[in-house]
Design an enzyme around this catalytic site. Sequence first.
Site, PDB file in Angstrom:
ATOM      1  CD  GLN A 173      -1.405  -0.335   3.618  1.00  0.00           C
ATOM      2  OE1 GLN A 173      -2.508   0.178   3.473  1.00  0.00           O
ATOM      3  NE2 GLN A 173      -1.078  -0.990   4.716  1.00  0.00           N
ATOM      4  CG  ASP A 237      -9.195   0.768   0.287  1.00  0.00           C
ATOM      5  OD1 ASP A 237     -10.366   1.150   0.122  1.00  0.00           O
ATOM      6  OD2 ASP A 237      -8.782   0.297   1.371  1.00  0.00           O
ATOM      7  CD  GLU A 272      -9.713  -2.873   0.483  1.00  0.00           C
ATOM      8  OE1 GLU A 272      -9.823  -2.935   1.725  1.00  0.00           O
ATOM      9  OE2 GLU A 272      -8.627  -3.007  -0.121  1.00  0.00           O
ATOM     10  CG  ASP A 306     -12.062  -2.599   4.166  1.00  0.00           C
ATOM     11  OD1 ASP A 306     -12.149  -3.192   5.260  1.00  0.00           O
ATOM     12  OD2 ASP A 306     -11.281  -1.650   3.990  1.00  0.00           O
ATOM     13  CD  GLN A 328      -8.486  -5.494   4.255  1.00  0.00           C
ATOM     14  OE1 GLN A 328      -7.486  -5.385   4.945  1.00  0.00           O
ATOM     15  NE2 GLN A 328      -9.078  -4.459   3.726  1.00  0.00           N
ATOM     16  CE  LYS A 330      -8.607  -3.082   7.084  1.00  0.00           C
ATOM     17  NZ  LYS A 330      -9.135  -1.747   6.777  1.00  0.00           N
ATOM     18  CB  SER A 359      -4.192  -2.164  10.139  1.00  0.00           C
ATOM     19  OG  SER A 359      -4.005  -0.782  10.348  1.00  0.00           O
ATOM     20  CB  CYS A 360      -0.543   0.942   7.572  1.00  0.00           C
ATOM     21  SG  CYS A 360      -1.826   2.099   8.117  1.00  0.00           S
TER      22      CYS A 360
END
Length: 420
Positions: A173, A237, A272, A306, A328, A330, A359-360
């Site tokens: 990402q 996204d 997304e 998502d 997704q 997550k 997640s980042c």
Amino acid sequence: MRIKDVLFVKGSSGFYFDDQKAIKSGAVTDGFTYKGKPLTPGFSRVRQGGEAVSIMLFLENGEIAVGDCVAVQYSGVDGRDPVFLADNFIEVLEEEIKPRLVGYNLVRFREAARYFTNLTDKRGKRYHTALRYGLTQALLDAVAKINRTTMAEVIAEEYGLDLTLNPVPLFAQSGDDRYINADKMILKRVDVLPHGLFNHPAKTGEEGKNLTEYALWLKQRIKTLGDHDYLPVFHFDVYGTLGTVFNDNLDRIADYLARLEEKVAPHPLQIEGPVDLGSKERQIEGLKYLQEKLITLGSKVIIVADEWCNNLSDIKEFVDAGAGGMVQIKSPDLGGVNDIIEAVLYAKEKGTGAYLGGSCNETDVSAKITVHVGLATGPAQLLVKPGMGVDEGLTIMRNEMMRTLAILQRNKVTFQKKVG
């Protein structure tokens, strides 16, 4: 083997907590942060530093197993648990979770994960997803250390899965640095790219104009920088912003995506979160309609669910309804690693693409454990994490994957020699 002691340590996660509601409502950027007041309960500002809590299990054999409690960047919205602030939860871990961990006889991951993820707090509610996530990571790591094997092998053995020994495609990402970071992804041959962070209507552009321009730039950039045999999947996204710029007109959105697909060909296209319709029920109906409309147009664009698709129950609802061609999963939102495993397997069984995301705002520990889950369950793609710098997350996850695959291959050869 019993757990002798437990430590809980506050740390940092790989990114930040962002108030998505405030950002969508027009919060103005100010350097790396945002001006304005937060709109989501629990936030003290629109962007604040991400936090984590490491759970360390001390085993009888002297080994130490680790898992990290983390939550997603956009916490507290679309049915998710509140923003995860470490100081609010360490006391809960010490007083309510630790007494159940110390002395626990750990034999199998599934059994332990089921027990601890179903525990409830003093109000009778299940614990925050971040706590369940970190706890089950540590339990999986512990079982692997007890058996002197990899976490991927633990999952495969306990869930009756065959390890294919093939790498799982990685999806990086870009964040807002969608041009510079795309170059990084191309140079390092990322399988799926670039995410793009189109989280505001202005970024997506009127009727998707800016998204189209960026997608065409990306296609040309790959021709310029990429190897001749490099054909990554395009995955954008858009955080519901196509719904915003097209006034939630699903037919117009489908027409737009079909045209975009033609322009970026031969790259496969995944979108997304094209819309955010405000509730789970409406989101399921909308994504189902949109995916079916694309099929009638002869399009192979994959709609990725998502928003509103958070826990295992949600994922099953989206999959059963055909609400998108991919979901997704997550990881922090599901809580337990056991639920993450089951979500991937359920989606695959039903013929829906399983995108094992996250997640980042995770950590190196949770990212590495996600790699093992991916190698055991075989999703369509894995999100590169933590952080938004591409290189760091890619290094952590790709290297963990290649090391683990080498170990698995060696173990397979050794086993074959023994039985041969």
